[in-house]
Scaffold this motif. Structure first.
Motif, mmCIF file in Angstrom:
data_model
loop_
_atom_site.group_PDB
_atom_site.id
_atom_site.type_symbol
_atom_site.label_atom_id
_atom_site.label_comp_id
_atom_site.label_asym_id
_atom_site.label_seq_id
_atom_site.Cartn_x
_atom_site.Cartn_y
_atom_site.Cartn_z
ATOM 1 N N PRO A 169 0.815 -1.220 0.000
ATOM 2 C CA PRO A 169 0.000 0.000 0.000
ATOM 3 C C PRO A 169 0.848 1.271 0.000
ATOM 4 C CG PRO A 169 0.056 -0.963 2.188
ATOM 5 C CD PRO A 169 0.750 -1.948 1.284
ATOM 6 N N ALA A 170 0.276 2.312 -0.575
ATOM 7 C CA ALA A 170 0.901 3.631 -0.504
ATOM 8 C C ALA A 170 0.619 4.290 0.836
ATOM 9 C CB ALA A 170 0.375 4.515 -1.642
ATOM 10 N N ARG A 171 -0.527 3.950 1.438
ATOM 11 C CA ARG A 171 -0.905 4.496 2.744
ATOM 12 C C ARG A 171 -1.516 3.389 3.583
ATOM 13 N NH1 ARG A 171 -2.110 8.447 -0.779
ATOM 14 N NH2 ARG A 171 -4.205 7.638 -1.146
ATOM 15 N N GLY A 172 -1.222 3.418 4.879
ATOM 16 C CA GLY A 172 -1.725 2.388 5.771
ATOM 17 C C GLY A 172 -0.878 1.130 5.680
ATOM 18 N N LYS A 173 -1.138 0.210 6.603
ATOM 19 C CA LYS A 173 -0.359 -1.027 6.641
ATOM 20 C C LYS A 173 -1.180 -2.207 7.142
ATOM 21 C CE LYS A 173 3.855 -3.027 8.641
ATOM 22 N NZ LYS A 173 5.095 -2.760 9.423
ATOM 23 N N TRP A 174 -1.737 -2.092 8.356
ATOM 24 C CA TRP A 174 -2.390 -3.232 9.003
ATOM 25 C C TRP A 174 -3.821 -3.376 8.519
ATOM 26 C CZ3 TRP A 174 1.468 -5.667 10.994
ATOM 27 C CH2 TRP A 174 2.536 -4.955 11.561
ATOM 28 N N THR A 175 -4.197 -4.586 8.131
ATOM 29 C CA THR A 175 -5.557 -4.825 7.637
ATOM 30 C C THR A 175 -6.471 -5.408 8.702
ATOM 31 O OG1 THR A 175 -5.186 -7.101 6.840
ATOM 32 C CG2 THR A 175 -4.573 -5.287 5.349
ATOM 33 N N THR A 176 -5.919 -5.906 9.794
ATOM 34 C CA THR A 176 -6.733 -6.467 10.868
ATOM 35 C C THR A 176 -6.269 -5.930 12.212
ATOM 36 O OG1 THR A 176 -5.300 -8.431 11.048
ATOM 37 C CG2 THR A 176 -7.231 -8.599 9.633
ATOM 38 N N PHE A 177 -7.262 -5.668 13.079
ATOM 39 C CA PHE A 177 -7.001 -5.210 14.436
ATOM 40 C C PHE A 177 -7.876 -6.027 15.374
ATOM 41 C CE2 PHE A 177 -5.704 -1.750 11.808
ATOM 42 C CZ PHE A 177 -4.713 -1.059 12.501
ATOM 43 N N ALA A 178 -7.235 -6.721 16.306
ATOM 44 C CA ALA A 178 -7.980 -7.546 17.254
ATOM 45 C C ALA A 178 -7.262 -7.508 18.597
ATOM 46 C CB ALA A 178 -8.103 -8.974 16.734
ATOM 47 N N SER A 179 -7.843 -8.189 19.579
ATOM 48 C CA SER A 179 -7.250 -8.186 20.917
ATOM 49 C C SER A 179 -5.857 -8.789 20.910
ATOM 50 C CB SER A 179 -8.150 -8.957 21.884
ATOM 51 O OG SER A 179 -8.344 -10.290 21.440
ATOM 52 N N GLY A 180 -5.605 -9.680 19.943
ATOM 53 C CA GLY A 180 -4.295 -10.309 19.851
ATOM 54 C C GLY A 180 -3.251 -9.469 19.143
ATOM 55 N N GLY A 181 -3.650 -8.291 18.634
ATOM 56 C CA GLY A 181 -2.705 -7.409 17.959
ATOM 57 C C GLY A 181 -3.119 -7.121 16.523
ATOM 58 N N MET A 182 -2.179 -6.586 15.758
ATOM 59 C CA MET A 182 -2.437 -6.187 14.384
ATOM 60 C C MET A 182 -1.808 -7.190 13.424
ATOM 61 S SD MET A 182 -1.473 -2.172 14.962
ATOM 62 C CE MET A 182 0.107 -2.684 15.683
ATOM 63 N N GLY A 183 -2.361 -7.271 12.222
ATOM 64 C CA GLY A 183 -1.809 -8.183 11.235
ATOM 65 C C GLY A 183 -2.185 -7.772 9.828
ATOM 66 N N ILE A 184 -1.627 -8.491 8.851
ATOM 67 C CA ILE A 184 -1.938 -8.256 7.443
ATOM 68 C C ILE A 184 -2.388 -9.586 6.846
ATOM 69 C CG2 ILE A 184 -1.078 -7.419 5.220
ATOM 70 C CD1 ILE A 184 1.134 -5.943 6.750
ATOM 71 N N THR A 185 -3.687 -9.804 6.874
ATOM 72 C CA THR A 185 -4.244 -11.052 6.332
ATOM 73 C C THR A 185 -5.000 -10.821 5.032
ATOM 74 O OG1 THR A 185 -6.317 -10.887 7.566
ATOM 75 C CG2 THR A 185 -4.475 -11.989 8.663
ATOM 76 N N ASP A 186 -5.318 -9.568 4.735
ATOM 77 C CA ASP A 186 -6.005 -9.211 3.492
ATOM 78 C C ASP A 186 -4.940 -8.784 2.484
ATOM 79 O OD1 ASP A 186 -9.032 -9.014 4.499
ATOM 80 O OD2 ASP A 186 -7.706 -8.150 6.004
ATOM 81 N N ILE A 187 -4.900 -9.455 1.352
ATOM 82 C CA ILE A 187 -3.762 -9.346 0.435
ATOM 83 C C ILE A 187 -4.251 -9.062 -0.974
ATOM 84 C CG2 ILE A 187 -1.831 -10.653 -0.573
ATOM 85 C CD1 ILE A 187 -1.713 -12.207 2.108
#
Length: 231
Positions: A169-187
């Motif tokens: 991405p040109a802007r932003g990074k993390w696609t998921t936010f949950a109690s366990g933290g942030m991640g990138i699962t949407d690709i």
């Protein structure tokens, strides 16, 4: 997760950002459920399960596709997964493949999906996107990897797949936010497509989803060499 309670916010987001074509994964909808107010639907892929409550919140998975009203695009369904994990569309001469693969889905099904897209796309430009629950680590800036992510990375470096690459991405990074933290699962993965203004809207949960919306512009381009420096 789920469209219930989020339709107004999704519609508002679509209008404000002038989006012609949009997809929603993990819709949790039934086959007969309508998406009133969400534009012109052309895809409603559901994943029925007799163990779940018919028509209820526990219906899992699901992928839906919509167009902006008044601006119809030519769409053709080329292939739909028998297990309702994905659909492959030809939209105005570009292959758009959208999928949702839950963490409990067999990892090989993601690879089978990618192989099917490659075969169907042939020489046509292609965009593959969705919630794959694959963690790619440093390849896309994630802080974690998993077995599915490693399988996806191995698929990308096979000779037959060298025209495909993961978009950053040109802007932003993390696609998921949950109690366990942030991640990138949407690709987003492309072949012979120019992706512009790719944005992950980290501050917009659209009514409580743990995923964030992704937006980008697409245009066809001449075939390019794999940009290995991005690895």
């Amino acid at each position: 997760c789920g469209l219930s309670g989020k339709i107004d916010l999704i519609t508002e987001f679509q209008v404000e950002n002038d989006i012609d074509l949009f997809f929603v994964t993990e819709t949790f909808q039934t086959e007969t459920k309508t998406h009133r107010g969400l534009g012109r639907p052309f895809l409603n892929l559901t994943k029925p399960d007799n163990r779940n409550i018919t028509g209820g919140r526990r219906v899992t998975g699901g992928v839906a596709g919509f167009q902006r009203p008044g601006n119809p695009l030519r769409t053709q369904t080329l292939h739909t997964d028998y297990d309702a994990n994905y659909s492959i569309q030809n939209i105005e001469g570009m292959i758009i493949a959208i999928g949702y693969f839950s963490p409990s889905t067999d990892d090989q099904k993601l690879i089978d999906f990618l192989n099917k897209v490659r075969i169907i796309a042939g020489e046509l430009p292609c965009v593959i996107l969705g919630d794959f629950n694959a963690r790619l680590g440093e390849l896309n800036g994630d802080h974690s990897t998993n077995v599915r992510g490693r399988k996806l990375k191995n698929w990308l470096i096979e000779e037959a797949n060298l025209d495909f690459q993961v978009e950053l991405p040109a802007r932003g990074k993390w696609t998921t936010f949950a109690s366990g933290g942030m991640g990138i699962t949407d690709i987003v993965i492309t072949k012979d497509v120019n992706i512009g203004d790719y944005t992950i809207w980290e501050d917009n949960g659209l009514g409580g989803s743990d995923h964030r919306p992704l937006t980008f512009n697409v245009g066809k381009e001449a075939r390019r060499e794999r940009e290995f420096e991005r690895w």
